[in-house]
Enzyme design. Structure first.
Site: not given
Length: 345
Positions: A324, A267, A69
């Site tokens: 994610h 994601d 991220s």
């Protein structure tokens, strides 16, 4: 910063609460909080030097920087700065590579591909697509005008619109079922969005970190996990939507490090179409060779867990059935990636 190191099944892992003010780390004065990616990278290099002096046994252990991220944006510049510190003789450690997982390296490429991604996945109709895309275009206009703090605000508005249009999609994995329960707290404000999607505002997680983990690490009673995270985001709001693609280009062009980018197909926060878009637009000497390289399946026990494309020191992985948090959703594929990038047996 705060950190702890442990040995797991395959490798030694060093966890760092980063940037300072997140996790259990804290500042006595907010003037010490970072405001841009370069400051974060410099802090990390300083920490690395201190850690290696305190634990010299790791000075000869190959080092790989893995991230996820927003951590991917930080890790890219951290790797670049650390590589220079090593070459300058200021730090001694065999840095081998950096892996950027579902990384916020080119924020606008993620924002601009949300609408088509959701349309193709069946989460919105054409009207919903148009609404989301209109906010995404406003975000791009702010970036083009150099109004990055406004762009951060518009990024938040775009995600709020997505929640409204889809009825509450899970940004971490679009296929996760979304349940309504008394424990859930609906996101109704920009701060609520940041807390939920970026700062992991979760009652169960907060309780676990501030009891079990805190006690295990012997953290002082007055220190609270995540106590300054909101302030950290506020101080980085001007930098949040700025890209780090040039940093990745420098890693590919000016270092011998292994550079890995991986993306989970489910994601939404950093969707695969946006990640592939910036990866294919990177400017480096072997860009054309990488673009035309063979894309091959990642097969484990007869099952296709993903795909990969490699040329030179650049490796791109598509991980299937994962969002994610790739290692959580597809641990088999993530472990295979770890093995191939670090070359451990």
């Amino acid at each position: 910063m705060s950190a702890f190191c442990l040995q797991v099944k395959h490798v030694n892992v060093l966890f760092i609460d980063n940037p300072v003010g997140t996790g259990f780390s804290y500042v006595d004065s907010y003037s010490a909080l970072t405001t841009n990616n370069s400051q974060i990278a410099k802090d990390l290099v300083t920490f690395t030097g201190g850690f290696l002096e305190a634990h010299p046994e790791f000075k000869t252990v190959p080092l790989y920087i893995f991230s996820e991220s927003y951590g991917g944006k930080m890790a890219a510049e951290y790797a670049l700065f650390l590589d220079k510190a090593i070459k300058d003789g200021n730090i001694e450690v065999p840095l081998e590579g950096v892996a950027l997982g579902d990384s916020w390296v080119s924020p606008i490429d993620s924002v601009l591909t949300w609408a088509p991604f959701l349309l193709q996945m069946g989460f919105v109709d054409t009207e919903g697509y148009n609404i989301i895309d209109s906010y995404a275009q406003q975000t791009k206009a702010a970036i083009d005008a150099g109004k990055y703090e406004l762009a951060t605000d518009l990024w938040g508005r775009t995600e709020m619109i997505i929640l409204q249009v889809t009825g509450g999609i899970d940004f971490y994995n679009v296929l996760f079922p979304v349940h309504s329960s008394s424990k859930s707290r609906p996101i109704t404000s920009f701060r609520g969005l940041v807390n939920k999607l970026l700062l992991r505002d979760d009652d169960d997680l907060d309780h676990f970190m501030n009891t079990v983990v805190k006690e295990a690490l012997e953290i002082p009673a007055e220190v609270t996990w995540g106590g300054q995270s909101g302030d950290v985001f506020d101080y980085l709001s001007e930098d949040f939507m700025k890209p780090a693609t040039e940093v990745v280009e420098q890693l590919l062009e000016k270092t011998d490090l292994t550079v890995c980018v991986f993306t989970g197909q489910l994601d939404l926060i950093v969707d695969t179409p946006g990640t592939l878009l910036w990866a294919e637009q990177l400017k480096w000497s072997e860009a054309k060779n990488w673009a035309t390289a063979t894309r091959s399946p990642v097969v484990i026990n007869g099952i296709i867990e993903g795909y990969k494309k490699s040329f030179g020191n650049f490796h791109f992985y598509w991980l299937l059935r994962s969002g994610h948090m790739v290692p959580t959703d597809n641990p088999t594929g993530a472990l295979k990636l770890l093995q191939e990038i670090t070359h451990y047996k």
